[in-house]
Write an enzyme that holds these catalytic residues in place. Structure first.
Site, PDB file in Angstrom:
ATOM      1  N   HIS A   3       9.984   4.934  -9.348  1.00  0.00           N
ATOM      2  CA  HIS A   3      10.008   4.093  -8.450  1.00  0.00           C
ATOM      3  C   HIS A   3       8.837   3.771  -9.829  1.00  0.00           C
ATOM      4  CE1 HIS A   3       7.987   3.241  -5.104  1.00  0.00           C
ATOM      5  NE2 HIS A   3       6.625   2.882  -5.812  1.00  0.00           N
ATOM      6  N   ASP A  51       4.199   5.006   6.586  1.00  0.00           N
ATOM      7  CA  ASP A  51       4.707   4.092   5.202  1.00  0.00           C
ATOM      8  C   ASP A  51       4.619   3.040   5.835  1.00  0.00           C
ATOM      9  OD1 ASP A  51       3.675   3.025   2.889  1.00  0.00           O
ATOM     10  OD2 ASP A  51       5.378   2.951   2.840  1.00  0.00           O
ATOM     11  N   ARG A  62      -1.998  -2.643   5.893  1.00  0.00           N
ATOM     12  CA  ARG A  62      -3.234  -3.106   4.772  1.00  0.00           C
ATOM     13  C   ARG A  62      -2.809  -4.326   4.182  1.00  0.00           C
ATOM     14  NH1 ARG A  62      -0.135   1.129   1.507  1.00  0.00           N
ATOM     15  NH2 ARG A  62      -1.558   0.441  -0.808  1.00  0.00           N
ATOM     16  N   SER A  67       1.101   6.267   0.017  1.00  0.00           N
ATOM     17  CA  SER A  67       2.646   5.261  -0.322  1.00  0.00           C
ATOM     18  C   SER A  67       3.244   5.392  -1.086  1.00  0.00           C
ATOM     19  CB  SER A  67       2.058   4.029  -0.409  1.00  0.00           C
ATOM     20  OG  SER A  67       3.385   3.122  -0.681  1.00  0.00           O
ATOM     21  N   LYS A  77       6.974   8.498  -0.290  1.00  0.00           N
ATOM     22  CA  LYS A  77       8.573   8.018   0.036  1.00  0.00           C
ATOM     23  C   LYS A  77       9.502   9.005  -0.912  1.00  0.00           C
ATOM     24  CE  LYS A  77       6.766   3.910  -0.850  1.00  0.00           C
ATOM     25  NZ  LYS A  77       6.759   2.406  -0.842  1.00  0.00           N
TER      26      LYS A  77
HETATM   27  N1  URA Z   1       3.961   0.550  -4.353  1.00  0.00           N
HETATM   28  C1  URA Z   1       4.482   1.362  -2.587  1.00  0.00           C
HETATM   29  O1  URA Z   1       5.306   1.393  -2.159  1.00  0.00           O
HETATM   30  N2  URA Z   1       3.288   1.528  -2.448  1.00  0.00           N
HETATM   31  C2  URA Z   1       2.344   1.004  -2.421  1.00  0.00           C
HETATM   32  O2  URA Z   1       1.203   0.834  -1.824  1.00  0.00           O
HETATM   33  C3  URA Z   1       2.011   0.302  -3.814  1.00  0.00           C
HETATM   34  C4  URA Z   1       3.214   0.051  -4.041  1.00  0.00           C
END
Ligand code: URA
Length: 434
Positions: free
Chosen positions: A82, A161, A168, A183, A187
């Site tokens: 990620h 999310d 947000r 967040s 995932k």
């Molecule tokens: N990337 C994400 O997946 N979530 C966030 O809140 C910020 C960056």
């Protein structure tokens, strides 16, 4: 349980229990809690934060808010990656085939561009025919067959999310560390890998404002992984300038292909190789970081990673000839040079301005669902520390529509600072956390 009581408790700096957090995530996803109340709650978190335990409860509740991927039928060591989001950052396009060539398994769920940052799904869609939308069964079959697959995040996975991120975004609560950690990690947990590597960016194009926040984000994610039993490593990498030298969808695919061919050295290759080495180190494939780096470099230089990319395109119905002939990718009708106003050295190259400029040319969206132009964007001829002669090209704008051309020209000019004294290039990999 009363939602208003939970908001009040967080507003007054209290600590929430697992049950309270589960209650609010479930009820928000089910539509029983309105956005105006959730907005107040997010703002209470923004100001009063969540401690490690609360963040872990929030992350797990979010991960369990929808379907979870069942990777149990995939044999081998399964990995995920990620990035906290960057400009000119086509790492995933190189990393997925590279880890596949190195014998790891990777079924990657990716997103579209967000704000000034690009998205892997938009980039892949510039490859003629490439299918980013797959059912879970189609996705798993491809990981079984090819070792790798990439598809668009579906709303069935971690719906909490998706809902919370959208809220947000419009309530100025994106930049809250526990909310970013939950967040990202929810995932990753929902995808069920054996190991994860995070690329946490710091600099003008990053989601967090300071190096310290990047370090807190990285250590928060690694710590949370430990709490929930997931192997997580993180690198803090420079995003004070765009990572590669191309910003825009097809342009970034072209650059990724050059790296996969082993033709192009530089920052994009270095970050990707380092992230891949971390994943190899977590797996039984490498006993040391050095061994991981050597394997990754070797798979790029031998052409094995490029071959894997070709198989990935083929298995997702794209035109595999693109891997060896990038001329098949869409190209803009027009190109405009942005010349250097003076001679000197590039001492600043603002990633945020370049990302915004590429979006204005049509590479990204200013609102959800907007159509993008896969061919347009910006290519950089000079990066931080490079010597420049007056009137030499700093960058080129690739465009099909002149509407914002002059504005983007000014933005790109303004993104560069040219100084008289030689400048050092910033350190690319600033810290490793495991
Ligand atoms: N990337 C994400 O997946 N979530 C966030 O809140 C910020 C960056």
């Amino acid at each position: 349980m009363e939602f208003l009581e939970i908001i009040r408790k967080k507003r007054d700096g209290g600590k929430l229990s697992r049950e309270e957090i589960e209650f609010l995530v479930e009820n928000y996803v089910d539509g029983n809690i309105p956005d105006y109340q959730m907005s107040a709650f997010l703002m209470a978190i923004y100001f009063n934060s969540l401690d490690t335990e609360e963040t872990a409860h929030l992350t797990e509740s979010m991960a369990e808010s929808g379907d979870q991927l069942d990777l149990s039928r995939i044999e081998g060591f399964k990995v995920d990656k990620h990035s906290s989001g960057g400009v000119g950052d086509s790492v995933s396009l190189v990393l997925v085939p590279l880890v596949g060539a190195a014998g790891l398994k990777m079924g990657k769920l990716s997103g579209r561009g967000l704000g000034h940052t690009g998205g892997t799904i938009d980039k892949l869609e510039s490859i003629p025919g490439f299918r980013v939308s797959l059912t879970e069964e189609e996705f798993l079959k491809r990981v079984e067959r090819t070792g790798i697959a990439i598809m668009e995040h579906t709303s069935d996975l971690v719906p909490a999310d998706q809902k919370l991120y959208e809220l947000r975004d419009v309530t100025a609560t994106v930049k809250s560390l526990p909310l970013i950690i939950s967040s990202i990690m929810s995932k990753k947990i929902a995808c069920g890998p054996d190991g994860v590597v995070l690329d946490v960016k710091t600099g003008s194009g990053a989601i967090v404002d300071s190096y310290q926040q990047a370090e807190d984000l990285a250590s928060g994610c690694v710590g949370l992984g430990e709490e929930v039993g997931l192997n997580v490593s993180a690198l803090i990498t420079d995003m004070s300038q765009p990572l590669g030298s191309s910003v825009g969808n097809a342009l970034e695919v072209r650059e990724a292909i050059q790296v996969l061919k082993g033709e192009k050295r530089g920052d994009l290759r270095e970050v990707t190789v380092n992230l891949t080495a971390e994943l190899l180190l977590q797996s039984p494939k490498a006993d040391s970081l050095e061994e991981g780096l050597e394997i990754a470099e070797g798979k790029l230089d031998s052409g094995a990673a490029l071959e894997k990319f070709e198989s990935l395109i083929e298995s997702q119905n794209g035109d595999p000839r693109v891997a060896t002939d990038p001329e098949l990718l869409p190209e803009s009708e027009e190109r405009l040079e942005v010349p250097a106003p003076d001679s000197g050295y590039v001492s600043e190259l603002n990633a945020l301005e370049i990302g915004k400029g590429a979006n204005l040319l049509g590479a990204g969206r200013s609102e959800k669902g907007q159509k993008i132009d896969p061919a347009v964007g910006i290519t950089l001829n000079k990066k931080l520390g490079n010597k420049v002669e007056a009137n030499e090209p700093l960058a080129w704008l690739h465009y099909n529509d002149r509407e914002h051309l002059e504005e983007v020209q000014r933005m790109v000019h303004g993104a560069f600072t040219i100084s008289g004294d030689a400048v050092e290039k910033p350190e690319l990999v600033k810290k490793r956390l495991r």
